[in-house]
Write a protein that holds these residues in place. Structure first.
Motif, PDB file in Angstrom:
ATOM      1  N   VAL A  44       0.838  -1.191   0.000  1.00  0.00           N
ATOM      2  CA  VAL A  44       0.000   0.000   0.000  1.00  0.00           C
ATOM      3  C   VAL A  44       0.883   1.256   0.000  1.00  0.00           C
ATOM      4  N   GLU A  45       1.935   1.240   0.839  1.00  0.00           N
ATOM      5  CA  GLU A  45       2.838   2.400   0.898  1.00  0.00           C
ATOM      6  C   GLU A  45       3.548   2.634  -0.429  1.00  0.00           C
ATOM      7  N   THR A  46       3.987   1.540  -1.074  1.00  0.00           N
ATOM      8  CA  THR A  46       4.682   1.685  -2.362  1.00  0.00           C
ATOM      9  C   THR A  46       3.711   2.134  -3.452  1.00  0.00           C
ATOM     10  N   ILE A 223       7.155 -10.617  -4.507  1.00  0.00           N
ATOM     11  CA  ILE A 223       6.576  -9.314  -4.183  1.00  0.00           C
ATOM     12  C   ILE A 223       7.557  -8.409  -3.422  1.00  0.00           C
ATOM     13  N   SER A 224       8.293  -9.006  -2.478  1.00  0.00           N
ATOM     14  CA  SER A 224       9.165  -8.187  -1.621  1.00  0.00           C
ATOM     15  C   SER A 224      10.238  -7.442  -2.431  1.00  0.00           C
ATOM     16  N   ASP A 225      10.630  -7.987  -3.608  1.00  0.00           N
ATOM     17  CA  ASP A 225      11.633  -7.320  -4.439  1.00  0.00           C
ATOM     18  C   ASP A 225      11.166  -5.957  -4.954  1.00  0.00           C
ATOM     19  N   LYS A 229      10.005   0.350  -4.265  1.00  0.00           N
ATOM     20  CA  LYS A 229      10.475   0.679  -5.625  1.00  0.00           C
ATOM     21  C   LYS A 229       9.265   1.049  -6.481  1.00  0.00           C
ATOM     22  N   PRO A 230       8.682   2.235  -6.267  1.00  0.00           N
ATOM     23  CA  PRO A 230       7.438   2.589  -6.968  1.00  0.00           C
ATOM     24  C   PRO A 230       7.548   2.559  -8.494  1.00  0.00           C
ATOM     25  N   GLU A 235       6.003  -0.277 -13.488  1.00  0.00           N
ATOM     26  CA  GLU A 235       6.379  -0.960 -14.726  1.00  0.00           C
ATOM     27  C   GLU A 235       5.852  -2.397 -14.731  1.00  0.00           C
ATOM     28  N   PHE A 236       5.973  -3.076 -13.608  1.00  0.00           N
ATOM     29  CA  PHE A 236       5.510  -4.461 -13.528  1.00  0.00           C
ATOM     30  C   PHE A 236       3.998  -4.555 -13.737  1.00  0.00           C
TER      31      PHE A 236
END
Ligand SMILES: [Zn+2]
Ligand SMILES: [Zn+2]
Length: 324
Positions: A44-46, A223-225, A229-230, A235-236
Motif C-alpha cells: 500500500v505504501e509503495t 513481491i518483496s523485491d 520501488k514505486p 512498470e511491472f
C-alpha cells in the motif's frame, strides 16, 4: 504422488524434494500469515508513491480484512476473504491463486507419467514490457518447431518475473511442465536458442512431481523485491495488465486456467463448485490448517441456522469458475 521418470541424461535432477519439505513449509504458514499482512502494508505504501497505480490503494488496503464462512455440497467448511483486490502482487491474492491452481493441477496430473519441468529464459532486460513480448514470441515459435512437435504432447506454462533491485533489470522466464516423449536436453536447448534467435538460455530440465506443480505457479513475481520501488512496481503492473500468464496446450487443454488472475470460489477440499455462503467470521474464529487452508471455527448452532436460511434458496453455483 506422480511417478518420477528416471532418465540417463546427467543434466536431469531425478531427486525430488521430499514430501517433508512441503509439510514443513505449511507448518510455518501460521507465521507467514502475519508476514502477508506486513507485506500488504508495504505494498500500500509503495502503491501510494506510484505514478499510474495509486488508484489501487483503497482496494489493496481493504483486501482480506473481513471473512465469510463457506460450505460445499459435501459439507466441507472453510473461510474466504469477503473482499479480494485481485491485484497481481497482493500477497493474499497471489497465495490464494497458487493454492487453487495447485489443487486443480494436482487433480488433473494424477497418474500422469513422463512429466518434465523446464525453465526457458532470455537475457535480462531493462524494459519489462518488451522482454515479456519477446519471450512469448519465442515461445510461440518454439511450439511451432518440428522438434517440439516431435516430443511434446501437451504442457502448461506459467510466466514468472524476477527483478534485480541493484541493477534495475528484469528477468522474465517461462516455467513449463510438459508431457510426452523423452526430450534430450541438448536438442531442447538448441530448439530454444533457435526460437529466441540466440537470446535464449534453457536454465534446466528435470523430472517432475507434485512438488514441481507448486513451484510452477507459486508466484508471478517475488513481491518483496518490488517494495519501496514505486517505478519498478508501476512498470511491472503495466506489463502484466490483462495478460494471461498461465496457458495450457495439447493434452493439458482440459485444465482450466483462464481465470488464473482471480479464480472463483471453489471448495479447497473436494474442488466442488456447488458452494453456499454463510455468515461473517470474526478473526478470532479463523485458523489455518496443516494444508494452509483458512478454516472457520464457528459454533454449530450458529452455522445450522444460517445454513437452513441459505439453502431455502439453492446452493450457489459459482459462475466465474470454468467447468473442470
Ligand atoms: Zn488482495
Ligand atoms: Zn468440498
Amino acid at each position: 504422488m506422480i511417478p518420477v521418470n528416471k532418465s540417463t541424461d546427467r543434466r536431469e535432477v531425478v531427486d525430488s524434494p521430499a514430501d517433508g519439505f512441503f509439510a514443513q513449509e505449511f507448518l510455518s504458514d501460521e507465521c507467514r500469515l502475519l508476514d502477508r499482512y506486513e507485506l500488504q502494508k508495504e505494498l500500500v505504501e509503495t502503491l501510494e508513491q506510484t505514478k499510474n497505480h495509486r488508484h489501487l490503494v483503497p482496494r489493496v488496503a481493504a483486501c482480506h480484512h473481513t471473512f465469510r464462512h463457506w460450505r460445499c455440497d459435501q459439507n466441507h467448511d472453510w473461510a474466504e476473504a469477503e473482499h479480494s483486490c485481485s491485484v497481481r502482487v497482493c500477497p493474499h491474492d497471489s497465495r490464494r491463486r497458487s493454492l487453487i491452481l495447485a489443487g486443480r493441477m494436482e487433480k488433473f496430473l494424477f497418474g500422469m507419467t513422463g512429466l518434465r519441468y523446464v525453465v526457458f529464459a532470455e537475457r535480462n532486460t531493462l524494459d519489462l514490457r518488451e522482454g515479456v513480448r519477446l519471450l512469448w514470441e519465442s515461445w510461440t515459435s518454439l511450439r511451432r518447431s518440428v522438434r517440439w512437435k516431435k516430443y511434446v504432447r501437451g504442457c502448461i506454462v506459467a510466466m514468472e518475473v524476477t527483478y534485480n533491485r541493484e541493477e534495475g533489470t528484469w528477468h522474465p522466464h517461462l516455467n513449463v511442465l510438459m508431457e510426452g516423449e523423452y526430450f534430450p536436453f541438448e536438442e531442447l536447448n538448441q530448439a530454444w536458442i533457435a526460437a529466441t534467435e540466440g537470446r535464449g538460455q534453457t536454465s534446466f530440465i528435470r523430472a517432475a512431481d507434485v512438488g514441481t506443480v507448486r513451484e510452477l505457479i507459486k508466484y508471478v513475481t517475488k513481491i518483496s523485491d518490488l517494495m519501496g520501488k514505486p517505478e519498478a512496481l508501476d512498470e511491472f503492473l503495466s506489463a502484466v495488465f490483462r495478460r494471461r500468464l498461465v496457458r495450457t496446450y495439447g493434452t493439458f487443454y482440459g485444465l482450466p486456467v483462464d481465470d488464473e488472475e482471480n479464480p472463483g470460489i471453489v471448495c479447497p477440499d473436494c474442488q466442488s463448485r456447488t458452494v453456499v455462503r454463510l455468515g461473517y467470521v470474526p478473526s478470532y474464529q479463523i485458523s489455518l490448517d496443516e494444508k494452509g487452508i483458512l478454516r472457520a471455527d464457528r459454533p454449530p448452532w450458529v452455522t445450522d441456522s444460517e445454513l437452513r436460511e441459505a439453502t431455502q434458496f439453492n446452493f450457489y453455483e459459482c459462475s466465474r469458475q470454468p467447468a473442470a
